[in-house]
Design a protein around this motif. Structure first.
Motif, short mmCIF file in Angstrom:
data_model
loop_
_atom_site.label_atom_id
_atom_site.label_comp_id
_atom_site.label_asym_id
_atom_site.label_seq_id
_atom_site.Cartn_x
_atom_site.Cartn_y
_atom_site.Cartn_z
N GLU A 16 0.60 -1.17 0.00
CA GLU A 16 0.21 0.00 -0.16
C GLU A 16 0.69 1.30 0.10
N ARG A 17 1.83 1.21 0.84
CA ARG A 17 2.66 2.25 1.08
C ARG A 17 3.49 2.83 -0.33
N ASP A 18 4.08 1.47 -1.10
CA ASP A 18 4.61 1.73 -2.49
C ASP A 18 3.51 2.08 -3.57
N PHE A 19 2.37 1.58 -3.36
CA PHE A 19 1.16 2.21 -4.25
C PHE A 19 1.13 3.54 -4.34
N LEU A 20 1.02 4.14 -2.86
CA LEU A 20 0.55 5.38 -2.64
C LEU A 20 1.48 6.47 -3.11
N ALA A 21 2.86 5.87 -3.08
CA ALA A 21 3.83 6.72 -3.33
C ALA A 21 3.94 7.11 -4.89
N LEU A 22 3.28 6.36 -5.82
CA LEU A 22 3.14 6.63 -7.10
C LEU A 22 2.24 7.97 -7.32
N SER A 23 2.59 8.46 -8.55
CA SER A 23 1.52 9.74 -8.74
C SER A 23 0.24 9.30 -9.20
N GLU A 26 0.35 7.27 -12.62
CA GLU A 26 0.96 6.08 -12.49
C GLU A 26 0.17 5.04 -12.10
N ARG A 27 -0.76 5.26 -11.05
CA ARG A 27 -1.81 4.46 -10.51
C ARG A 27 -2.90 3.91 -11.42
N VAL A 28 -3.27 4.82 -12.38
CA VAL A 28 -4.02 4.31 -13.38
C VAL A 28 -3.56 3.49 -14.26
N TYR A 29 -2.09 3.67 -14.70
CA TYR A 29 -1.48 2.91 -15.53
C TYR A 29 -1.16 1.52 -15.07
N ARG A 30 -1.05 1.41 -13.71
CA ARG A 30 -0.73 0.18 -12.92
C ARG A 30 -2.14 -0.55 -12.92
N PHE A 31 -3.10 0.10 -12.75
CA PHE A 31 -4.40 -0.66 -12.56
C PHE A 31 -4.90 -1.25 -14.13
N LEU A 34 -2.81 -4.21 -14.82
CA LEU A 34 -3.26 -5.34 -13.99
C LEU A 34 -4.33 -5.73 -14.60
N MET A 35 -5.20 -4.93 -15.24
CA MET A 35 -6.34 -5.65 -15.90
C MET A 35 -6.13 -6.40 -17.03
N GLN A 36 -4.93 -5.97 -17.82
CA GLN A 36 -4.70 -6.77 -18.91
C GLN A 36 -3.99 -8.07 -18.70
N ARG A 37 -3.29 -8.23 -17.57
CA ARG A 37 -2.64 -9.28 -17.01
C ARG A 37 -3.66 -10.23 -16.36
#
Length: 60
Positions: A16-23, A26-31, A34-37
């Motif tokens: 959670e800490r690592d995720f919240l450190a993203l802009s 960047e969070r949207v792109y990670r999401f 994840l959806m594609q994977r």
């Protein structure tokens, strides 16, 4: 490679800490990544092909 021993709660807090450190973008792109994977994850369940669409309106 480093092996770390920790509880599930400790691991979740670190993730959670690592995720919240993203802009925010960047969070949207990670999401989206994840959806594609997840869609490529092998499963025995049969389902119809579905489309995942995100529409962003930038106009007023």
């Amino acid at each position: 490679m480093q092996v770390q021993f920790r509880t599930k709660d400790e691991s979740n807090l670190e993730q959670e800490r690592d995720f919240l450190a993203l802009s925010p973008i960047e969070r949207v792109y990670r999401f989206l990544d994840l959806m594609q994977r997840i869609n490529r994850f092998p499963t025995k369940a049969k389902h119809e092909e579905s489309k995942f669409v995100i529409q962003i309106n930038t106009g007023k």
